[in-house]
Design a protein around this motif. Structure first.
Motif, PDB file in Angstrom:
ATOM      1  N   PRO A 111       0.842  -1.207   0.000  1.00  0.00           N
ATOM      2  CA  PRO A 111       0.000   0.000   0.000  1.00  0.00           C
ATOM      3  C   PRO A 111       0.870   1.248   0.000  1.00  0.00           C
ATOM      4  O   PRO A 111       2.022   1.214   0.430  1.00  0.00           O
ATOM      5  CB  PRO A 111      -0.780  -0.137   1.311  1.00  0.00           C
ATOM      6  CG  PRO A 111       0.113  -0.948   2.194  1.00  0.00           C
ATOM      7  CD  PRO A 111       0.824  -1.910   1.284  1.00  0.00           C
ATOM      8  N   GLN A 112       0.316   2.327  -0.487  1.00  0.00           N
ATOM      9  CA  GLN A 112       1.057   3.588  -0.510  1.00  0.00           C
ATOM     10  C   GLN A 112       1.161   4.197   0.889  1.00  0.00           C
ATOM     11  O   GLN A 112       2.160   4.798   1.239  1.00  0.00           O
ATOM     12  CB  GLN A 112       0.361   4.581  -1.456  1.00  0.00           C
ATOM     13  CG  GLN A 112       0.422   4.181  -2.917  1.00  0.00           C
ATOM     14  CD  GLN A 112       1.846   4.112  -3.432  1.00  0.00           C
ATOM     15  OE1 GLN A 112       2.671   4.990  -3.136  1.00  0.00           O
ATOM     16  NE2 GLN A 112       2.151   3.079  -4.207  1.00  0.00           N
ATOM     17  N   GLN A 113       0.118   3.996   1.696  1.00  0.00           N
ATOM     18  CA  GLN A 113       0.110   4.579   3.029  1.00  0.00           C
ATOM     19  C   GLN A 113       0.913   3.709   3.991  1.00  0.00           C
ATOM     20  O   GLN A 113       1.044   2.498   3.795  1.00  0.00           O
ATOM     21  CB  GLN A 113      -1.326   4.757   3.544  1.00  0.00           C
ATOM     22  CG  GLN A 113      -2.078   3.456   3.778  1.00  0.00           C
ATOM     23  CD  GLN A 113      -2.784   2.947   2.536  1.00  0.00           C
ATOM     24  OE1 GLN A 113      -2.401   3.293   1.418  1.00  0.00           O
ATOM     25  NE2 GLN A 113      -3.792   2.118   2.729  1.00  0.00           N
ATOM     26  N   PRO A 114       1.462   4.308   5.046  1.00  0.00           N
ATOM     27  CA  PRO A 114       2.238   3.541   6.037  1.00  0.00           C
ATOM     28  C   PRO A 114       1.383   2.479   6.735  1.00  0.00           C
ATOM     29  O   PRO A 114       0.179   2.644   6.896  1.00  0.00           O
ATOM     30  CB  PRO A 114       2.700   4.605   7.040  1.00  0.00           C
ATOM     31  CG  PRO A 114       2.606   5.898   6.294  1.00  0.00           C
ATOM     32  CD  PRO A 114       1.445   5.756   5.358  1.00  0.00           C
ATOM     33  N   VAL A 115       2.044   1.395   7.126  1.00  0.00           N
ATOM     34  CA  VAL A 115       1.409   0.350   7.930  1.00  0.00           C
ATOM     35  C   VAL A 115       2.227   0.268   9.221  1.00  0.00           C
ATOM     36  O   VAL A 115       3.312  -0.312   9.238  1.00  0.00           O
ATOM     37  CB  VAL A 115       1.390  -1.004   7.196  1.00  0.00           C
ATOM     38  CG1 VAL A 115       0.793  -2.086   8.105  1.00  0.00           C
ATOM     39  CG2 VAL A 115       0.604  -0.897   5.891  1.00  0.00           C
ATOM     40  N   ILE A 116       1.713   0.853  10.281  1.00  0.00           N
ATOM     41  CA  ILE A 116       2.475   1.005  11.510  1.00  0.00           C
ATOM     42  C   ILE A 116       2.275  -0.200  12.431  1.00  0.00           C
ATOM     43  O   ILE A 116       1.142  -0.609  12.710  1.00  0.00           O
ATOM     44  CB  ILE A 116       2.080   2.292  12.260  1.00  0.00           C
ATOM     45  CG1 ILE A 116       2.223   3.515  11.322  1.00  0.00           C
ATOM     46  CG2 ILE A 116       2.918   2.469  13.513  1.00  0.00           C
ATOM     47  CD1 ILE A 116       3.629   3.719  10.788  1.00  0.00           C
ATOM     48  N   LEU A 117       3.400  -0.768  12.897  1.00  0.00           N
ATOM     49  CA  LEU A 117       3.370  -1.875  13.841  1.00  0.00           C
ATOM     50  C   LEU A 117       4.266  -1.543  15.032  1.00  0.00           C
ATOM     51  O   LEU A 117       5.178  -0.719  14.922  1.00  0.00           O
ATOM     52  CB  LEU A 117       3.863  -3.166  13.192  1.00  0.00           C
ATOM     53  CG  LEU A 117       2.929  -3.893  12.220  1.00  0.00           C
ATOM     54  CD1 LEU A 117       3.570  -5.198  11.768  1.00  0.00           C
ATOM     55  CD2 LEU A 117       1.569  -4.179  12.842  1.00  0.00           C
TER      56      LEU A 117
END
Length: 227
Positions: A111-117
């Motif tokens: 995805p273009q948007q961040p995936v925060i973990l």
């Protein structure tokens, strides 16, 4: 929980003991022959077996050490908040040379948007490393390996997919077992059979799950992590 932990330790110790018996037997046999032989070529060949089996034991020890570290919660060290999408992009760039050596295309679907973990980025890379290295080894030249990242049902999903010949259905239930190795006999000597069990242990430490889908067109591992 204590009883389960004790059972795990006893079972693991039994498995480790069993796995070490084979290389130790090979080393003992090779040394017996080498010590009795006066043929330098034959001695060299059997000493080569000793070196090979010693390396095999070293791989087993490294895997056992890693499983133990994860089981004792040492894997929680180094937890950070990070962008998983960016981590995967960086990881894939570092793996491109290896992909070229295998003559395999490594592609991303992110995805273009961040995936925060909020987990350990070091252990996350270790999971990706094991799965992608596996995918490379089972993918024929000209094939492709794809890493995908998406959200589904409120959870983060990571997919690692290859275009190899697939895993037989009757074997799929065993691939996460300790020391299980689905490879030709000659190749098994170069693998500990702990890679996927380490991946499963890390994923489950973070309350996640890993599954596999496979057919004659390829294999796809899917990791599901809490968002």
């Amino acid at each position: 929980r204590l009883e389960e932990h004790i059972t795990f330790i006893e079972s693991f110790a039994s498995d480790v003991s069993h796995e070490f018996k084979n290389p130790l037997a090979s080393i003992r046999s090779a040394m017996d022959v080498a010590l009795q032989s006066e043929d330098r070529t034959e001695i060299k060949r059997f000493m080569g077996i000793v070196v090979q089996e010693t390396a095999r034991m070293d791989r087993l020890l490294q895997g056992v050490r890693e499983i133990t570290r994860i089981d004792t919660d040492a894997g929680y060290e180094g937890i950070e908040t990070f962008d998983l999408a960016e981590l995967i992009r960086t990881f894939a760039k570092a793996k491109q040379n290896q992909a070229q050596k295998h003559q395999v295309e490594l592609s991303l679907d992110l995805p273009q948007q961040p995936v925060i973990l909020n987990i350990s980025p070091v252990l996350t890379v270790q999971v990706l490393e094991n799965l992608v290295d596996n995918a490379f080894s089972f993918t024929p030249p000209g094939g492709r390996v794809r890493i995908s990242l998406f959200r589904k049902n409120g959870k983060v999903n990571i997919g690692v997919e290859d275009s190899g010949s697939g895993i037989p259905e009757d074997v799929q239930g065993n691939i996460f077992n300790r020391f299980f190795c689905f490879r030709p006999e000659e190749e098994k000597k170069h693998h500990s059979g702990l890679g996927l069990s380490i991946v499963k242990a890390i994923v489950e430490k973070y309350s996640g799950a890993i599954t596999v889908e496979s057919s004659e067109k390829g294999t796809r591992f899917i990791i599901v992590l809490p968002d």
